[in-house]
Design an enzyme around this catalytic site. Sequence first.
Site, PDB file in Angstrom:
ATOM      1  N   ASP A 114      52.625  58.593  -7.793  1.00  0.00           N
ATOM      2  CA  ASP A 114      51.292  57.769  -6.719  1.00  0.00           C
ATOM      3  C   ASP A 114      52.431  58.586  -5.544  1.00  0.00           C
ATOM      4  O   ASP A 114      53.708  58.600  -5.370  1.00  0.00           O
ATOM      5  CB  ASP A 114      51.464  56.642  -6.688  1.00  0.00           C
ATOM      6  CG  ASP A 114      50.581  56.615  -7.472  1.00  0.00           C
ATOM      7  OD1 ASP A 114      49.567  57.012  -8.083  1.00  0.00           O
ATOM      8  OD2 ASP A 114      51.023  55.398  -8.151  1.00  0.00           O
ATOM      9  N   ASP A 130      44.281  59.741  -8.296  1.00  0.00           N
ATOM     10  CA  ASP A 130      42.421  58.425  -7.839  1.00  0.00           C
ATOM     11  C   ASP A 130      41.727  58.503  -6.973  1.00  0.00           C
ATOM     12  O   ASP A 130      40.517  58.066  -6.660  1.00  0.00           O
ATOM     13  CB  ASP A 130      44.010  57.332  -6.953  1.00  0.00           C
ATOM     14  CG  ASP A 130      45.070  57.356  -7.993  1.00  0.00           C
ATOM     15  OD1 ASP A 130      44.980  57.006  -9.473  1.00  0.00           O
ATOM     16  OD2 ASP A 130      45.851  56.829  -8.105  1.00  0.00           O
TER      17      ASP A 130
END
Length: 162
Positions: A114, A130
């Site tokens: 991330d 995402d």
Amino acid sequence: MYQIITLAVIALLTAADQIIKIAVEANLASGGKATLIPHILSLEYVRNYNGMFGLFEGKRNWLAVFTVIVIAAAVVLLMMKKIKPLFVSCCAVAIIAGGIGNLIDRIVRGYVIDYIATDFLKFPTYNFADCLITVGCFLFMGYEIYEIIRDMKKSGKEKQDA
């Protein structure tokens, strides 16, 4: 031709996700942070060993299996042209590509990379995959809500005409 284009778009979106993650890992894995928009948005390398919002802690294998099943089912439905109309197919393509991008991370790395950090509010760090999943789901839900409202109005009008 539809199937080839669909698979190509899924592959391109998945490749974009992986290329971004490789670049972020190469440039920020040492703990660096890159500000994109001061006090609003930055890049920050984070290893996510769980699912969304920290869910599924310690259940990485279960999450990977579930993801494979959902992706496989969605791809089969797309290839058989069972997902209609085109707008919904596009939503499915985004969700599938995002799912594959994060699945690759879970299988190959053991964690998901991330890197998008919202500095103006406390929110978990996320990635392009995402975003694909979230945007695809929200657009699909918006479409379905629109269809329900349209059908209710149509049904109400038919009752008035009768």
